[in-house]
Design an enzyme around this catalytic site. Structure first.
Site, short mmCIF file in Angstrom:
data_model
loop_
_atom_site.label_atom_id
_atom_site.label_comp_id
_atom_site.label_asym_id
_atom_site.label_seq_id
_atom_site.Cartn_x
_atom_site.Cartn_y
_atom_site.Cartn_z
N THR A 27 -4.94 83.86 47.36
CA THR A 27 -6.12 84.02 46.53
C THR A 27 -7.19 83.01 46.96
O THR A 27 -6.86 81.87 47.30
CB THR A 27 -5.77 83.80 45.06
OG1 THR A 27 -4.84 84.81 44.66
CG2 THR A 27 -7.00 83.88 44.16
N GLY A 28 -8.44 83.43 46.92
CA GLY A 28 -9.53 82.52 47.23
C GLY A 28 -10.41 83.05 48.34
O GLY A 28 -10.17 84.12 48.91
N THR A 30 -10.96 82.09 51.49
CA THR A 30 -10.37 82.26 52.82
C THR A 30 -9.42 83.45 52.83
O THR A 30 -9.40 84.23 53.78
CB THR A 30 -9.62 80.99 53.25
OG1 THR A 30 -10.51 79.87 53.12
CG2 THR A 30 -9.17 81.09 54.69
N LYS A 93 -3.33 73.17 46.16
CA LYS A 93 -3.84 74.52 45.97
C LYS A 93 -4.10 74.73 44.49
O LYS A 93 -3.64 73.97 43.66
CB LYS A 93 -2.84 75.56 46.48
CG LYS A 93 -2.69 75.53 48.00
CD LYS A 93 -1.62 76.48 48.54
CE LYS A 93 -1.76 77.89 48.04
NZ LYS A 93 -3.10 78.46 48.29
N GLY A 94 -4.85 75.76 44.17
CA GLY A 94 -5.10 76.09 42.78
C GLY A 94 -6.54 75.97 42.34
O GLY A 94 -6.84 76.09 41.16
N GLY A 96 -8.65 78.09 42.69
CA GLY A 96 -8.97 79.39 42.11
C GLY A 96 -8.14 79.72 40.88
O GLY A 96 -8.33 80.79 40.27
N GLU A 102 0.87 81.86 43.35
CA GLU A 102 0.87 81.51 44.77
C GLU A 102 2.17 80.79 45.14
O GLU A 102 2.77 81.07 46.18
CB GLU A 102 -0.33 80.61 45.09
CG GLU A 102 -1.67 81.33 45.05
CD GLU A 102 -2.85 80.40 45.18
OE1 GLU A 102 -3.95 80.90 45.46
OE2 GLU A 102 -2.69 79.18 44.98
#
Length: 218
Positions: A27-28, A30, A93-94, A96, A102
């Site tokens: 997710t995100g 990229t 990460k996170g 988003g 994830e």
């Protein structure tokens, strides 16, 4: 090259790691560029498992079949970005808000391919505020515990995860031992999980630089 151009370059490079079958997709921004590249070769795969509702919708909009993780079991590859990553493949990460899903999809994948531009590569994690998914009724309790650890928690206003929880973003942590910190934070009652990906780090980093895409491994 702009940051988006670097992200597009690593997204294109990641296609070389896509096997036949079903893959995991993150997710995100990229990951979104990767989905655009994946759509060009979608005949190569049977479908994907998405790490968020937003990713699921984006995959479907490109005609890619989305499967539930419980229906497919282990995945060959998971492809996702990072907010920060070290040369040891430990990540934050996170940004988003999809960190829990994830982390689940990454745990179920044989290989984790991380896509990032050169600005995300750091020596020590923690400059990017660490996201922590928290059960709503435990928000204040967890925040107090995080202050005791030296963090500065802030509620992500107006945001609810796909799991119905809230996010606390923690500034001020100098994360010298990501594996230890990930374990310690997850032991706080009320924490669903945190955005440190150190117990299950990336296997391959495709890093977008002004000189091209660099491949790094732990």
């Amino acid at each position: 090259m702009t940051q988006d151009e670097l992200k597009k370059a690593v997204a294109r490079a990641a296609i070389d790691y896509v096997p036949q079958g079903i893959i995991g997709v993150g997710t995100g921004s990229t990951a979104n560029f990767f989905i655009e590249e994946l759509a060009k070769v979608k005949g190569r795969i049977d479908g994907a498992v998405a790490s968020s509702e937003a990713t699921a919708q984006r995959l479907k909009s490109h005609g890619i079949t989305v499967y539930e993780l419980n229906d497919v079991g282990e995945l060959e590859v998971y492809v996702d970005g990072a907010d920060e990553i070290t040369a040891h493949m430990h990540m934050i990460k996170g940004g988003g808000g999809a960190l829990t899903r994830e982390k689940i999809v990454a745990a179920c994948s044989r290989k984790f391919i991380c896509l990032a531009d050169q600005s995300k590569l750091v020596d020590v994690l923690g400059r990017f505020p660490l996201p922590i998914e928290v059960i709503p009724m435990a928000r204040s309790y967890v925040a107090r515990k995080l202050v005791q650890l030296g963090g500065q928690p802030r509620l992500r206003e107006g945001f609810t995860t796909d799991n119905g929880n809230v996010i606390l973003d923690i500034a001020g942590l100098n994360i010298m031992n990501p594996v230890e910190m990930e374990t310690r934070l997850n032991q706080i009652v009320g924490v669903v999980t945190n955005g440190l990906f150190a117990l299950r780090p990336a296997d391959v980093l495709l890093l977008g630089t002004t000189d091209g895409v660099t491949t790094m491994r732990a």
